[in-house]
Design a protein around this motif. Structure first.
Motif, PDB file in Angstrom:
ATOM      1  N   TRP A  33       0.834  -1.204   0.000  1.00  0.00           N
ATOM      2  CA  TRP A  33       0.000   0.000   0.000  1.00  0.00           C
ATOM      3  C   TRP A  33       0.870   1.256   0.000  1.00  0.00           C
ATOM      4  O   TRP A  33       0.636   2.199  -0.764  1.00  0.00           O
ATOM      5  CB  TRP A  33      -0.931  -0.032   1.205  1.00  0.00           C
ATOM      6  CG  TRP A  33      -1.977   1.034   1.244  1.00  0.00           C
ATOM      7  CD1 TRP A  33      -2.502   1.726   0.194  1.00  0.00           C
ATOM      8  CD2 TRP A  33      -2.635   1.538   2.408  1.00  0.00           C
ATOM      9  NE1 TRP A  33      -3.458   2.616   0.643  1.00  0.00           N
ATOM     10  CE2 TRP A  33      -3.561   2.520   1.991  1.00  0.00           C
ATOM     11  CE3 TRP A  33      -2.543   1.231   3.765  1.00  0.00           C
ATOM     12  CZ2 TRP A  33      -4.377   3.200   2.878  1.00  0.00           C
ATOM     13  CZ3 TRP A  33      -3.370   1.906   4.647  1.00  0.00           C
ATOM     14  CH2 TRP A  33      -4.273   2.890   4.217  1.00  0.00           C
ATOM     15  N   ARG A  77      -6.106   0.417  -8.954  1.00  0.00           N
ATOM     16  CA  ARG A  77      -7.052  -0.703  -8.876  1.00  0.00           C
ATOM     17  C   ARG A  77      -6.395  -2.049  -8.615  1.00  0.00           C
ATOM     18  O   ARG A  77      -6.968  -2.890  -7.926  1.00  0.00           O
ATOM     19  CB  ARG A  77      -7.875  -0.767 -10.151  1.00  0.00           C
ATOM     20  CG  ARG A  77      -8.843   0.388 -10.269  1.00  0.00           C
ATOM     21  CD  ARG A  77      -9.760   0.220 -11.437  1.00  0.00           C
ATOM     22  NE  ARG A  77     -10.691   1.333 -11.539  1.00  0.00           N
ATOM     23  CZ  ARG A  77     -11.435   1.554 -12.595  1.00  0.00           C
ATOM     24  NH1 ARG A  77     -11.373   0.743 -13.628  1.00  0.00           N
ATOM     25  NH2 ARG A  77     -12.259   2.580 -12.619  1.00  0.00           N
ATOM     26  N   ASN A 113      -5.686  -0.472  -4.100  1.00  0.00           N
ATOM     27  CA  ASN A 113      -6.971  -0.819  -3.476  1.00  0.00           C
ATOM     28  C   ASN A 113      -6.911  -2.174  -2.771  1.00  0.00           C
ATOM     29  O   ASN A 113      -7.285  -2.262  -1.595  1.00  0.00           O
ATOM     30  CB  ASN A 113      -8.112  -0.782  -4.497  1.00  0.00           C
ATOM     31  CG  ASN A 113      -8.495   0.634  -4.893  1.00  0.00           C
ATOM     32  OD1 ASN A 113      -8.117   1.602  -4.254  1.00  0.00           O
ATOM     33  ND2 ASN A 113      -9.237   0.748  -5.973  1.00  0.00           N
ATOM     34  N   HIS A 147      -5.631   8.131   0.441  1.00  0.00           N
ATOM     35  CA  HIS A 147      -5.839   7.173  -0.643  1.00  0.00           C
ATOM     36  C   HIS A 147      -7.075   7.584  -1.454  1.00  0.00           C
ATOM     37  O   HIS A 147      -7.035   7.603  -2.693  1.00  0.00           O
ATOM     38  CB  HIS A 147      -6.016   5.778  -0.032  1.00  0.00           C
ATOM     39  CG  HIS A 147      -6.271   4.696  -1.023  1.00  0.00           C
ATOM     40  ND1 HIS A 147      -5.351   3.699  -1.270  1.00  0.00           N
ATOM     41  CD2 HIS A 147      -7.333   4.422  -1.818  1.00  0.00           C
ATOM     42  CE1 HIS A 147      -5.844   2.875  -2.183  1.00  0.00           C
ATOM     43  NE2 HIS A 147      -7.048   3.293  -2.518  1.00  0.00           N
ATOM     44  N   ALA A 159      -7.525   8.811  -5.345  1.00  0.00           N
ATOM     45  CA  ALA A 159      -8.476   8.196  -6.279  1.00  0.00           C
ATOM     46  C   ALA A 159      -9.338   9.271  -6.948  1.00  0.00           C
ATOM     47  O   ALA A 159      -9.621   9.183  -8.163  1.00  0.00           O
ATOM     48  CB  ALA A 159      -9.343   7.172  -5.556  1.00  0.00           C
TER      49      ALA A 159
END
Length: 149
Positions: A23, A60, A64, A105, A109
């Motif tokens: 991440w 993606r 995520n 995050h 996005a």
């Protein structure tokens, strides 16, 4: 459930750390892509399309799933008996920082969607500054867990 979590604790911790590393890699890289995208690619160009593909796939396919796994394994660690002493400050600073990291995050996005719609309003300089957010949050999280203040 407590026995299961206690027995699997080393594996859950391992999976949590791997998820966090994945991440964080994305949280460091996506704003950097945005810097170059904002500075080097005009809307509707081939370069713009290439950046959009890279940004979408990073978000993606890596970020995520890594964020979701980080949350799942982190919550499993929190529910493991004897791991977290909620009377101390460190779990609260870590939790607040993880929530802030999740917000960041989501902010990234949303900026990806702005680029996709040809509506980016931010400069490369602004993305460079925002690129420091995950570093600061990471420092708080690691200090919280290691030092346990």
């Amino acid at each position: 459930m407590g026995d299961f979590l206690a027995e699997t604790y080393p594996w859950v911790k391992f999976l949590h750390v791997i998820s966090v590393i994945s991440w964080m890699a994305g949280l460091f890289y996506l704003p950097r892509l945005f810097v170059y995208h904002a500075e080097e690619a005009g809307s509707g160009t081939q370069t713009d399309a290439l950046f959009q593909i890279m940004e979408r796939r990073l978000l993606r396919a890596i970020m995520n799933p890594a964020m979701i796994a980080t949350w799942i394994f982190g919550l499993m660690l929190v529910m493991t008996p004897g791991i977290v002493d909620w009377s101390m400050v460190w779990p609260w600073t870590k939790a607040a920082s993880v929530v802030a990291m999740t917000w960041f995050h989501m902010w990234l996005a949303a900026r990806r969607k702005d680029f996709a719609a040809g509506q980016n309003q931010l400069t490369g300089r602004r993305y460079r500054m925002m690129n420091e957010v995950p570093t600061l949050l990471m420092l708080v999280i690691v200090a919280s867990v290691i030092v346990k203040f």
